[in-house]
Structure formats: structure tokens, C-alpha cells
Scaffold this motif. Structure first.
Motif, PDB file in Angstrom:
ATOM      1  N   ILE A 125     -29.699 -28.302 -26.350  1.00  0.00           N
ATOM      2  CA  ILE A 125     -30.737 -28.972 -25.566  1.00  0.00           C
ATOM      3  C   ILE A 125     -32.074 -28.254 -25.685  1.00  0.00           C
ATOM      4  N   GLU A 126     -32.071 -26.940 -25.533  1.00  0.00           N
ATOM      5  CA  GLU A 126     -33.332 -26.170 -25.589  1.00  0.00           C
ATOM      6  C   GLU A 126     -34.003 -26.283 -26.952  1.00  0.00           C
ATOM      7  N   ALA A 127     -33.204 -26.270 -28.015  1.00  0.00           N
ATOM      8  CA  ALA A 127     -33.758 -26.333 -29.370  1.00  0.00           C
ATOM      9  C   ALA A 127     -34.059 -27.771 -29.794  1.00  0.00           C
ATOM     10  N   GLY A 128     -33.507 -28.745 -29.063  1.00  0.00           N
ATOM     11  CA  GLY A 128     -33.727 -30.142 -29.425  1.00  0.00           C
ATOM     12  C   GLY A 128     -33.001 -30.538 -30.691  1.00  0.00           C
ATOM     13  N   SER A 129     -31.753 -30.083 -30.820  1.00  0.00           N
ATOM     14  CA  SER A 129     -31.001 -30.407 -32.032  1.00  0.00           C
ATOM     15  C   SER A 129     -29.538 -30.682 -31.696  1.00  0.00           C
ATOM     16  N   PHE A 130     -28.884 -31.387 -32.622  1.00  0.00           N
ATOM     17  CA  PHE A 130     -27.457 -31.677 -32.485  1.00  0.00           C
ATOM     18  C   PHE A 130     -26.880 -31.939 -33.860  1.00  0.00           C
ATOM     19  N   VAL A 131     -25.563 -32.000 -33.930  1.00  0.00           N
ATOM     20  CA  VAL A 131     -24.866 -32.295 -35.180  1.00  0.00           C
ATOM     21  C   VAL A 131     -24.433 -33.754 -35.144  1.00  0.00           C
ATOM     22  N   LEU A 132     -24.618 -34.442 -36.263  1.00  0.00           N
ATOM     23  CA  LEU A 132     -24.162 -35.814 -36.409  1.00  0.00           C
ATOM     24  C   LEU A 132     -23.105 -35.832 -37.508  1.00  0.00           C
ATOM     25  N   SER A 133     -21.888 -36.255 -37.164  1.00  0.00           N
ATOM     26  CA  SER A 133     -20.819 -36.381 -38.157  1.00  0.00           C
ATOM     27  C   SER A 133     -20.957 -37.745 -38.823  1.00  0.00           C
ATOM     28  N   THR A 134     -21.188 -37.736 -40.137  1.00  0.00           N
ATOM     29  CA  THR A 134     -21.362 -38.967 -40.898  1.00  0.00           C
ATOM     30  C   THR A 134     -20.249 -39.072 -41.938  1.00  0.00           C
ATOM     31  N   ASP A 135     -20.177 -40.211 -42.595  1.00  0.00           N
ATOM     32  CA  ASP A 135     -19.193 -40.384 -43.668  1.00  0.00           C
ATOM     33  C   ASP A 135     -19.409 -39.383 -44.789  1.00  0.00           C
TER      34      ASP A 135
END
Length: 105
Positions: free
Chosen positions: A25-35
Motif C-alpha cells: 500500500i505505501e509503495a503503491g504496488s502489487f503483483v498481478l498473476s497473468t497467463d
């Protein structure tokens, strides 16, 4: 019923997947699992997060604090392959296709 229209600029790329941990949240990032594998997504300062409920034809503005693992997302932005990062200017969460939020116990 109202129509929900998303406007994508010619320069935007789209990746679709499921939000995964870690969500920073603080860094404004996340991981997205894609194909194609996991992608680290960094939100631009002016990024928009929309929580879309197609069953009830509603869209609610959200924030990174509303994101959790398992949500189905379309992410628009710029893929910086050399940086290993996808810079997002819009995240659209499909609340109908996503599991309910985790409960805190």
C-alpha cells in the motif's frame, strides 16, 4: 441501467489477471498473476482504481487499500520491460468475478 464506458489511449497497454501478494500500500504496488507469469504493477500518482459491479451496473472509485489477493483485474498502462515493471494509470476490478474480501478475525 447506465452504460459504463472505458476510454483507452492508443499508448496504453492492457494486462489482465488476478491480484496476488504482496500488495504494498505505501509503495503503491502489487503483483498481478497473468497467463504469462507474475507482473509487478506500480500505480502512477494519478492512477484510477474502479470497482465495477456488472450485475448492478455500478462503478465505485477505489484505492489501493481496497485491493486484495484473488481479485480479477484489468490493468491499463505502460509495460517497462527493462525496469521489470508495469506502470498502471487505471485498474479495473471485476467485483462479480472476484471472490469476496477476506474477513479479519
Amino acid at each position: 441501467r447506465a452504460a459504463l464506458v472505458f476510454i483507452e489511449t492508443d499508448d496504453d497497454e492492457l494486462i489482465t489477471g488476478t491480484i496476488a501478494e504482496p500488495i504494498e500500500i505505501e509503495a503503491g504496488s502489487f503483483v498481478l498473476s497473468t497467463d504469462g507469469g507474475d507482473v509487478t504493477v506500480s500505480l502512477e500518482d494519478d492512477a484510477t482504481i474502479l470497482l465495477v459491479d456488472t450485475e448492478n451496473s455500478t462503478a465505485t472509485a477505489g484505492s489501493i487499500a481496497d485491493l486484495y489477493a484473488g481479485q480479477v483485474a484489468d490493468v491499463f498502462g505502460t509495460n517497462e520491460v527493462m525496469m521489470g515493471m508495469f506502470y498502471a494509470n487505471e485498474v479495473v476490478i471485476d467485483v462479480v468475478a472476484s471472490p469476496p474480501p477476506p474477513t479479519s478475525e
